[in-house]
Design an enzyme around this catalytic site. Structure first.
Site, PDB file in Angstrom:
ATOM      1  N   HIS A 118     -32.443  75.403 -16.233  1.00 22.92           N
ATOM      2  CA  HIS A 118     -31.925  74.528 -15.039  1.00 22.92           C
ATOM      3  C   HIS A 118     -30.608  75.259 -14.573  1.00 22.92           C
ATOM      4  O   HIS A 118     -29.931  76.334 -14.787  1.00 22.92           O
ATOM      5  CB  HIS A 118     -31.480  73.538 -16.042  1.00 22.92           C
ATOM      6  CG  HIS A 118     -30.093  72.635 -15.122  1.00 22.92           C
ATOM      7  ND1 HIS A 118     -30.229  71.760 -14.093  1.00 22.92           N
ATOM      8  CD2 HIS A 118     -29.049  73.068 -15.042  1.00 22.92           C
ATOM      9  CE1 HIS A 118     -29.169  71.118 -13.373  1.00 22.92           C
ATOM     10  NE2 HIS A 118     -28.205  72.445 -13.737  1.00 22.92           N
ATOM     11  N   TYR A 136     -28.414  64.319 -16.292  1.00 25.31           N
ATOM     12  CA  TYR A 136     -29.263  64.217 -16.037  1.00 25.31           C
ATOM     13  C   TYR A 136     -28.614  62.813 -15.164  1.00 25.31           C
ATOM     14  O   TYR A 136     -29.650  61.887 -14.610  1.00 25.31           O
ATOM     15  CB  TYR A 136     -31.016  64.352 -16.052  1.00 25.31           C
ATOM     16  CG  TYR A 136     -31.234  65.671 -15.930  1.00 25.31           C
ATOM     17  CD1 TYR A 136     -31.058  66.092 -15.723  1.00 25.31           C
ATOM     18  CD2 TYR A 136     -31.481  66.330 -17.470  1.00 25.31           C
ATOM     19  CE1 TYR A 136     -32.277  67.906 -15.149  1.00 25.31           C
ATOM     20  CE2 TYR A 136     -31.850  67.440 -17.475  1.00 25.31           C
ATOM     21  CZ  TYR A 136     -32.561  68.438 -15.951  1.00 25.31           C
ATOM     22  OH  TYR A 136     -32.735  69.360 -16.235  1.00 25.31           O
ATOM     23  N   LYS A 142     -33.402  75.922 -21.360  1.00 25.38           N
ATOM     24  CA  LYS A 142     -34.044  74.374 -21.437  1.00 25.38           C
ATOM     25  C   LYS A 142     -35.044  74.771 -22.978  1.00 25.38           C
ATOM     26  O   LYS A 142     -35.302  76.450 -23.041  1.00 25.38           O
ATOM     27  CB  LYS A 142     -35.587  74.230 -20.810  1.00 25.38           C
ATOM     28  CG  LYS A 142     -34.548  73.906 -19.393  1.00 25.38           C
ATOM     29  CD  LYS A 142     -35.660  72.732 -18.049  1.00 25.38           C
ATOM     30  CE  LYS A 142     -35.071  72.270 -17.160  1.00 25.38           C
ATOM     31  NZ  LYS A 142     -35.944  71.856 -16.572  1.00 25.38           N
ATOM     32  N   GLU A 149     -21.025  69.801 -13.539  1.00 29.00           N
ATOM     33  CA  GLU A 149     -22.176  69.767 -15.132  1.00 29.00           C
ATOM     34  C   GLU A 149     -21.312  70.555 -16.190  1.00 29.00           C
ATOM     35  O   GLU A 149     -21.956  70.633 -16.775  1.00 29.00           O
ATOM     36  CB  GLU A 149     -23.132  71.155 -14.434  1.00 29.00           C
ATOM     37  CG  GLU A 149     -24.472  69.855 -13.592  1.00 29.00           C
ATOM     38  CD  GLU A 149     -25.498  70.371 -13.180  1.00 29.00           C
ATOM     39  OE1 GLU A 149     -25.996  69.927 -12.336  1.00 29.00           O
ATOM     40  OE2 GLU A 149     -25.475  71.687 -12.661  1.00 29.00           O
ATOM     41  N   ASN A 182     -40.718  74.327 -16.135  1.00 27.10           N
ATOM     42  CA  ASN A 182     -40.251  75.221 -16.070  1.00 27.10           C
ATOM     43  C   ASN A 182     -39.009  76.197 -16.673  1.00 27.10           C
ATOM     44  O   ASN A 182     -38.058  76.147 -16.139  1.00 27.10           O
ATOM     45  CB  ASN A 182     -39.626  74.162 -14.655  1.00 27.10           C
ATOM     46  CG  ASN A 182     -38.747  73.339 -15.373  1.00 27.10           C
ATOM     47  OD1 ASN A 182     -38.363  73.487 -15.439  1.00 27.10           O
ATOM     48  ND2 ASN A 182     -39.079  72.618 -13.610  1.00 27.10           N
TER      49      ASN A 182
HETATM   50  P1  DAT Z   1     -34.540  71.697 -10.637  1.00 27.78           P
HETATM   51  O1  DAT Z   1     -34.788  71.176 -11.805  1.00 27.78           O
HETATM   52  O2  DAT Z   1     -35.100  72.058  -9.704  1.00 27.78           O
HETATM   53  O3  DAT Z   1     -32.900  70.868  -9.989  1.00 27.78           O
HETATM   54  P2  DAT Z   1     -34.706  68.394 -10.261  1.00 27.78           P
HETATM   55  O4  DAT Z   1     -33.128  68.476 -10.303  1.00 27.78           O
HETATM   56  O5  DAT Z   1     -35.173  67.699  -9.428  1.00 27.78           O
HETATM   57  O6  DAT Z   1     -35.181  70.050 -10.483  1.00 27.78           O
HETATM   58  O7  DAT Z   1     -35.431  67.719 -11.340  1.00 27.78           O
HETATM   59  C1  DAT Z   1     -34.716  68.089 -13.036  1.00 27.78           C
HETATM   60  C2  DAT Z   1     -35.772  68.131 -13.679  1.00 27.78           C
HETATM   61  O8  DAT Z   1     -37.036  67.055 -13.894  1.00 27.78           O
HETATM   62  C3  DAT Z   1     -36.672  69.711 -12.542  1.00 27.78           C
HETATM   63  O9  DAT Z   1     -36.491  70.679 -13.804  1.00 27.78           O
HETATM   64  C4  DAT Z   1     -38.368  69.309 -13.652  1.00 27.78           C
HETATM   65  C5  DAT Z   1     -37.427  67.528 -14.274  1.00 27.78           C
HETATM   66  N1  DAT Z   1     -38.697  66.940 -12.649  1.00 27.78           N
HETATM   67  C6  DAT Z   1     -38.563  66.891 -12.021  1.00 27.78           C
HETATM   68  N2  DAT Z   1     -39.581  66.722 -11.188  1.00 27.78           N
HETATM   69  C7  DAT Z   1     -41.072  66.569 -11.648  1.00 27.78           C
HETATM   70  C8  DAT Z   1     -42.195  65.393 -11.848  1.00 27.78           C
HETATM   71  N3  DAT Z   1     -42.276  65.169 -10.496  1.00 27.78           N
HETATM   72  N4  DAT Z   1     -42.509  65.824 -12.959  1.00 27.78           N
HETATM   73  C9  DAT Z   1     -42.278  66.105 -14.329  1.00 27.78           C
HETATM   74  N5  DAT Z   1     -40.782  66.733 -14.379  1.00 27.78           N
HETATM   75  C10 DAT Z   1     -40.559  66.419 -13.417  1.00 27.78           C
HETATM   76 MG    MG Z   2     -31.683  69.662  -9.869  1.00 31.65          MG
END
Ligand code: DAT
Ligand code: MG
Length: 153
Positions: free
Chosen positions: A119, A53, A13, A130, A116
């Site tokens: 991805h 997303y 990212k 994707e 974080n």
């Molecule tokens: P991942 O990236 O582990 O697959 P995800 O697909 O649930 O997680 O979410 C995509 C991204 O969105 C994640 O890397 C960071 C952001 N995100 C997810 N949950 C969040 C939250 N509760 N607060 C803020 N950002 C969040």
């Molecule tokens: Mg995800």
């Protein structure tokens, strides 16, 4: 895709790029034995990020997520290998870095969920979706890895 040809979409990212962690992330996938088959440094347009997303569009954090993903270039990659989607998620560890397994990428290099740094696809089907969002046909390279027989039995 099956067996050693399974593919995962992995992206550093914008904050991972700005913090100079690209090499560390590539190193972990290389060290494991996975094969890099596509890579591009890319300032992602918002419409691409919205496709990427789309499942999260109703989440309260979605606007912030799109904003942070478009805040600078992303390193988009495709890695190939046996169970690369599942193992890739092990290497990333939990969405919230505070819950990350010891030593895993999000545990070592970041603190907050919204920062974080990486991805990784969560299923083989979402990986294919994707890859098609981020890469054109022909940009994912097919080649023989000379270490193949030293990695797989
Ligand atoms: P991942 O990236 O582990 O697959 P995800 O697909 O649930 O997680 O979410 C995509 C991204 O969105 C994640 O890397 C960071 C952001 N995100 C997810 N949950 C969040 C939250 N509760 N607060 C803020 N950002 C969040
Ligand atoms: Mg995800």
């Amino acid at each position: 895709m099956s067996g050693n040809k399974e593919q995962a979409f992995i992206a550093v990212k914008p904050n991972g790029v700005q913090r100079g962690i690209v090499g560390e992330i590539i190193k972990r996938f290389e060290q494991k034995g996975f094969k890099l088959v596509a890579m591009r440094l890319h300032q992602a347009p918002v419409d691409l990020l919205e496709k990427h997303y789309c499942e999260l569009s109703d989440k309260p954090f979605y606007p912030k997520l799109i904003k942070s993903m478009s805040s600078g270039p992303v390193v988009a990659m495709v890695w190939e290998g046996l169970n690369v989607v599942k193992t890739g998620r092990v290497l990333l560890s939990e969405t919230n870095p505070a819950d990350s397994k010891p030593g895993m990428i999000r545990g070592v290099f970041c603190i907050q969920t919204g920062r974080n740094i990486i991805h990784g696809s969560t299923s083989v089907a979402s990986a294919q979706k994707e890859i098609n969002v981020w890469f054109k046909p022909g940009e994912v390279v097919e080649y023989q890895n000379c270490a193949q027989d030293w990695i797989y039995e």
